[in-house]
Design a protein around this motif. Structure first.
Motif, PDB file in Angstrom:
ATOM      1  N   UNK A  51       0.833  -1.209   0.000  1.00 39.73           N
ATOM      2  CA  UNK A  51       0.000   0.000   0.000  1.00 39.73           C
ATOM      3  C   UNK A  51       0.863   1.253   0.000  1.00 39.73           C
ATOM      4  N   UNK A  52       1.977   1.214   0.713  1.00 39.67           N
ATOM      5  CA  UNK A  52       2.889   2.359   0.726  1.00 39.67           C
ATOM      6  C   UNK A  52       3.513   2.576  -0.647  1.00 39.67           C
ATOM      7  N   UNK A  53       3.874   1.491  -1.329  1.00 38.85           N
ATOM      8  CA  UNK A  53       4.400   1.597  -2.691  1.00 38.85           C
ATOM      9  C   UNK A  53       3.362   2.250  -3.603  1.00 38.85           C
ATOM     10  N   UNK A  54       2.116   1.786  -3.509  1.00 37.17           N
ATOM     11  CA  UNK A  54       1.055   2.334  -4.356  1.00 37.17           C
ATOM     12  C   UNK A  54       0.786   3.798  -4.051  1.00 37.17           C
ATOM     13  N   UNK A  55       1.072   4.205  -2.806  1.00 40.65           N
ATOM     14  CA  UNK A  55       0.871   5.599  -2.411  1.00 40.65           C
ATOM     15  C   UNK A  55       2.032   6.495  -2.806  1.00 40.65           C
ATOM     16  N   UNK A  56       3.054   5.941  -3.441  1.00 38.48           N
ATOM     17  CA  UNK A  56       4.177   6.748  -3.889  1.00 38.48           C
ATOM     18  C   UNK A  56       5.497   6.419  -3.234  1.00 38.48           C
ATOM     19  N   UNK A  57       5.482   5.489  -2.285  1.00 37.27           N
ATOM     20  CA  UNK A  57       6.718   5.060  -1.653  1.00 37.27           C
ATOM     21  C   UNK A  57       7.032   5.824  -0.384  1.00 37.27           C
ATOM     22  N   UNK A  58       8.210   5.568   0.149  1.00 37.18           N
ATOM     23  CA  UNK A  58       8.626   6.170   1.405  1.00 37.18           C
ATOM     24  C   UNK A  58       8.589   5.176   2.545  1.00 37.18           C
ATOM     25  N   UNK A  59       8.898   5.659   3.723  1.00 34.58           N
ATOM     26  CA  UNK A  59       8.931   4.811   4.906  1.00 34.58           C
ATOM     27  C   UNK A  59       7.534   4.301   5.251  1.00 34.58           C
ATOM     28  N   UNK A  60       7.362   2.987   5.392  1.00 38.10           N
ATOM     29  CA  UNK A  60       6.065   2.474   5.841  1.00 38.10           C
ATOM     30  C   UNK A  60       5.738   2.980   7.246  1.00 38.10           C
ATOM     31  N   UNK A  61       4.465   2.966   7.575  1.00 44.30           N
ATOM     32  CA  UNK A  61       4.008   3.424   8.881  1.00 44.30           C
ATOM     33  C   UNK A  61       4.451   2.420   9.948  1.00 44.30           C
ATOM     34  N   UNK A  62       5.484   2.788  10.706  1.00 38.78           N
ATOM     35  CA  UNK A  62       6.045   1.862  11.694  1.00 38.78           C
ATOM     36  C   UNK A  62       5.080   1.599  12.843  1.00 38.78           C
TER      37      UNK A  62
END
Length: 306
Positions: A51-62
């Motif tokens: 889901x984070x990749x689909x949202x544009x990437x970055x640090x996943x919600x830890x």
């Protein structure tokens, strides 16, 4: 009364470090056998990172990642407690399971029921930390958790119902970020179900002789000597579905390399599988943690470099 469960790894941390009064409840949760926790948790993390990749990437919600860890710990424990309550008469007839807390008398049925309710309440507290679509979606999984322990009485395909329950986190992980379900999450979920069919058929070959004696069903009994071909097919279907979900989520090269690594691991399992060797089956079953983590690593690296 035994102070060790026969099918738990020797010298596990519960036997060594847990205060003695707590051990039967830790064993009800299968804390002495963490592989089930991994296999429940990994699809949650897959869904979250995809889901984070689909949202544009970055640090996943830890924070969400930690909540999934705690939720998987509690709800896997609740599922195992329910399973042991449902199977207590069967477990008492099998050497590998008669030392479990309920059939061995370490925990009474009433105490196990109370412990089950406590775990479900803790799971609810954790679930309420997410958005409302995710809360509703997570709560719906309780239907699958409730029916799975009874399926082995009625169908040779209880592994399908295990897959439905164990991979629900792929949907929940995606929903935690997007507040809805989309095709990448659905295909990831379906791929996880096929993966569960593969690894739990391997696991079921440990118990096939006892299952015949006590009258319960499994894919190991249904597929018999042809199991290795079916298991290979389940792995292939799983990998195709997961790879398709990655394409739909616009994942990059590193994520696809994670799928390729998982495919190599699946091929390694098939090459070494001996369905008539319980120790071999258990070892390969447990190795599916590594398959899942290989895929997760590819997803993580992909989202972090964006």
């Amino acid at each position: 009364m035994t102070d060790h469960v026969a099918d738990a790894p020797p010298d596990n941390w519960v036997d060594r470090f847990m205060p003695r009064p707590w051990r039967p409840y830790a064993r009800l949760m299968r804390l002495d056998r963490p592989i089930g926790l991994w296999l429940l948790l990994i699809p949650c993390w897959w869904g979250l990172v995809l889901a984070q990749i689909a949202a544009g990437g970055g640090m996943p919600n830890l924070w969400y990642g930690l909540l999934f860890l705690l939720g998987a710990l509690v709800m896997r424990g609740a599922g195992c407690t329910l399973n042991d309550l449902a199977d207590r008469d069967f477990d008492a007839q099998v050497a590998r399971t008669r030392s479990r807390p309920i059939p061995s008398g370490q925990v009474s049925v009433k105490a196990a029921l109370a412990f089950l309710i406590l775990q479900c309440l803790l799971g609810l507290v954790i679930l309420l930390q997410f958005n409302w679509p995710t809360v509703v979606l997570g709560a719906a999984s309780l239907i699958l958790v409730a029916i799975y322990p009874f399926m082995k009485r009625f169908t040779y395909w209880p592994q399908v119902f295990l897959g439905l329950a164990f991979n629900w986190g792929a949907l929940v992980g995606w929903s935690a970020i997007h507040g809805e379900i989309a095709w990448p999450a659905i295909l990831l979920y379906l791929g996880g179900i096929a993966w569960t069919l593969a690894y739990d058929t391997i696991y079921a070959h440990q118990d096939k002789e006892d299952d015949v004696l006590i009258g319960v069903k499994s894919t190991a009994l249904k597929l018999g000597a042809a199991s290795i071909y079916w298991i290979a097919g389940f792995f292939i279907i799983a990998l195709i579905l997961i790879e398709t979900s990655l394409w739909l989520a616009h994942a990059g090269l590193l994520a696809h390399m994670g799928v390729a690594s998982a495919a190599l691991h699946a091929a390694w399992q098939i090459a070494r599988l001996d369905i008539d060797n319980p120790q071999n089956c258990l070892k390969l079953f447990r190795s599916n943690r590594d398959l899942g983590l290989l895929l997760l690593l590819g997803l993580l690296l992909d989202t972090l470099i964006r």
